[in-house]
Design a protein around this motif. Structure first.
Motif, short mmCIF file in Angstrom:
data_model
loop_
_atom_site.label_atom_id
_atom_site.label_comp_id
_atom_site.label_asym_id
_atom_site.label_seq_id
_atom_site.Cartn_x
_atom_site.Cartn_y
_atom_site.Cartn_z
N GLY A 56 56.56 5.99 74.34
CA GLY A 56 55.63 5.72 73.25
C GLY A 56 56.20 4.88 72.14
N VAL A 57 57.33 5.28 71.60
CA VAL A 57 57.89 4.56 70.46
C VAL A 57 58.32 3.16 70.88
CG1 VAL A 57 59.67 4.60 68.66
CG2 VAL A 57 58.65 6.75 69.45
N THR A 58 58.89 3.05 72.07
CA THR A 58 59.33 1.73 72.54
C THR A 58 58.14 0.78 72.72
OG1 THR A 58 61.20 2.74 73.68
CG2 THR A 58 60.59 0.50 74.35
N SER A 59 57.06 1.26 73.34
CA SER A 59 55.89 0.39 73.55
C SER A 59 55.25 0.00 72.23
CB SER A 59 54.86 1.11 74.45
OG SER A 59 54.39 2.29 73.81
N LEU A 60 55.18 0.94 71.28
CA LEU A 60 54.60 0.61 69.97
C LEU A 60 55.46 -0.39 69.22
CD1 LEU A 60 53.42 4.18 68.85
CD2 LEU A 60 51.94 2.24 69.46
N ALA A 61 56.78 -0.25 69.32
CA ALA A 61 57.68 -1.18 68.64
C ALA A 61 57.61 -2.57 69.27
CB ALA A 61 59.10 -0.64 68.67
N LEU A 62 57.56 -2.62 70.59
CA LEU A 62 57.47 -3.92 71.27
C LEU A 62 56.17 -4.64 70.94
CD1 LEU A 62 58.89 -3.02 74.81
CD2 LEU A 62 59.98 -4.45 73.06
N ALA A 63 55.10 -3.86 70.75
CA ALA A 63 53.81 -4.46 70.44
C ALA A 63 53.62 -4.72 68.95
CB ALA A 63 52.69 -3.56 70.94
N GLY A 64 54.62 -4.34 68.14
CA GLY A 64 54.54 -4.60 66.72
C GLY A 64 53.81 -3.54 65.92
N PHE A 65 53.50 -2.42 66.53
CA PHE A 65 52.80 -1.35 65.82
C PHE A 65 53.77 -0.34 65.20
CE2 PHE A 65 49.65 -2.81 68.93
CZ PHE A 65 48.60 -3.08 68.08
#
Length: 465
Positions: free
Chosen positions: A131-140
């Motif tokens: 979760g945190v990795t995907s949100l960080a990669l997407a800029g969220f």
């Protein structure tokens, strides 16, 4: 077949709805990041559902997690990643519990509780990683806050597993407890006390300095121990859940010892305390349940032994030599004429041994003490309370302690009076036969089945010299 498939779809749909509602509630408490809450009941719902319903329930978790996140923060791609992480986390946690901790019987033993806690701690690494990795990669999510968001997410999932999953698992299993009035009154008093203390600590009745961590343990520790010792795991898990609900509400409103600089810090502190309290209380409760099962098994074993011994008319006994404590069965008491509540010791047993056999019996026991253990046999008479004399045969063995000293003895006693009387009558009969044969004016001899002579009368011996 169609009805079964339909019922399965209904269960999946209900689980999806419950997960979605619980997820929305959890995210209402998020402050550090919209998708990371230190209070995350869906993790426990997912783990408990997979353990109770099986792995086939995973689509409900995936759909529920996707709907929660797609309506909160991020986009479809990040929501799919978060849903995948939540689902994989639950599947991994369920596999670990099933493989290493006994599945739905995980809370039957203290070891199972600790294994469950370890499975929760390990499996909940997956969801924040996705979760945190995907949100960080997407800029969220900000990479500079990655560690704080990850910790909040992980601790929320871990606490959710420890608080909610036990409730689902334990309440899904039929309880064997039969409540009586006194237990119901005690449970009511305990519940009332829990409500009052929770109101006092977390709802502003008492002014408690922030960061006063020992205070909740002092107040609620005895309550948790009382619940664990007096009731089952189900009641313990329920009590901890109620306490946690009060604590979360109070902390969010600025009451209690866990209030910190931010709401996220406050809830992280609270959840850390809740985790420790939950593991401790559930382990104590499991230990008491395990002890109860052992005592019940011992009672059943004693009942079976008594039944077999009574049927065979055998009296069983166990002697703790160092403490001079004798445990005997009901049949033994009947054989020796002891009342049901009468204390039994070696000296007391010696008192009922016939005076002519007492010294020999005592000497045999002394030799047993001085030897290196082993088995022994003894035949002796006893005098019963009604004055009658009975013959007893004793068979036993001695166990030594680590110093080579006699520690325990166990054995069996049986009434051989009829056998002794038969032997005496046989000897008397043989004596009468010999007297008659010796006075007969003829030579008499007897042979056995092997054609060997076993008896010659006096006439025969005098004639043959």
């Amino acid at each position: 077949m169609q009805s079964r498939a339909f019922s399965g779809l209904v269960v999946i749909g209900l689980l999806t709805l419950v997960y979605f509602i619980a997820g929305k509630f959890g995210l209402m408490l998020a402050s550090l990041h919209a998708s990371a809450s230190p209070v995350w009941p869906p993790a426990g719902i997912a783990l408990g559902a997979l353990l109770v319903l099986g792995y086939r329930a995973w689509p409900a978790i995936f759909v529920g997690a996707f709907l929660v996140n797609v309506t909160t923060e991020g986009n479809v791609a990040t929501s799919l990643a978060v849903a995948s992480g939540n689902t994989l986390e639950a599947v991994c946690g369920a596999w670990l519990v099933n493989r290493f901790a006994g599945g739905t019987t995980v809370f039957d033993r203290p070891q199972g509780v600790f294994k469950f806690a370890l499975a929760a701690v390990v499996s909940t690494i997956i969801s924040p990683a996705f979760g945190v990795t995907s949100l960080a990669l997407a800029g969220f999510a900000d990479w500079t806050n990655y560690g704080a968001i990850w910790l909040t997410w992980w601790l929320g999932d871990t606490t959710g597993d420890l608080l909610v999953a036990p409730l689902i698992i334990l309440w899904s299993i039929a309880s064997k407890r039969r409540w009586n009035r006194s237990e119901a009154v005690e449970a009511g008093i305990l519940l009332l006390l829990l409500f009052v203390l929770s109101e006092a600590v977390f709802c502003g009745w008492l002014t408690i300095p922030a960061r006063n961590y020992p205070f909740p343990f002092v107040i609620f520790g005895p309550i948790a121990i009382w619940t664990a010792f007096r009731f089952a795991q189900r009641e313990t898990a329920t009590g901890i859940f109620i306490l946690s609900a009060f604590a979360i509400w109070g902390t969010m409103h600025g009451f209690g010892p866990f209030v910190g600089e931010t709401k996220n810090q406050s809830l992280l502190s609270l959840q850390s305390w809740t985790t420790v309290l939950t593991i401790t209380a559930m382990a104590l409760s499991a230990g008491m349940a395990e002890r109860g099962r052992a005592e019940e098994a011992l009672r059943e074993s004693e009942a079976r032994i008594n039944l077999a011994a009574n049927a065979a008319k055998l009296g069983l006994w166990f002697w703790n030599i160092q403490n001079d404590e004798l445990w005997v069965t009901e049949q033994w008491r009947r054989l020796f004429g002891f009342a049901e509540s009468e204390p039994v010791s070696f000296d007391r047993v010696l008192q009922v041994v016939h005076p002519e056999d007492r010294a020999r019996t005592k000497q045999l026991v002394q030799q047993m003490f001085e030897s290196s253990g082993g088995d022994y046999e003894n035949e002796y008479r006893i005098t019963r309370p009604d004055g009658s004399t009975r013959w007893m045969a004793g068979h036993g063995s001695v166990e030594l302690d680590e110093r080579g000293k006699p520690a325990f003895a166990r054995g069996v006693s049986r009434d051989i009076t009829l056998r002794k009387h038969a032997e005496e009558e046989l000897l008397e009969s043989e004596a009468r036969f010999r007297a008659m044969a010796d006075t007969a004016p003829v030579m008499i001899w007897l042979s056995g089945p092997n054609k060997l002579c076993i008896f010659f009368n006096k006439g025969w011996l005098d004639f043959t010299g």
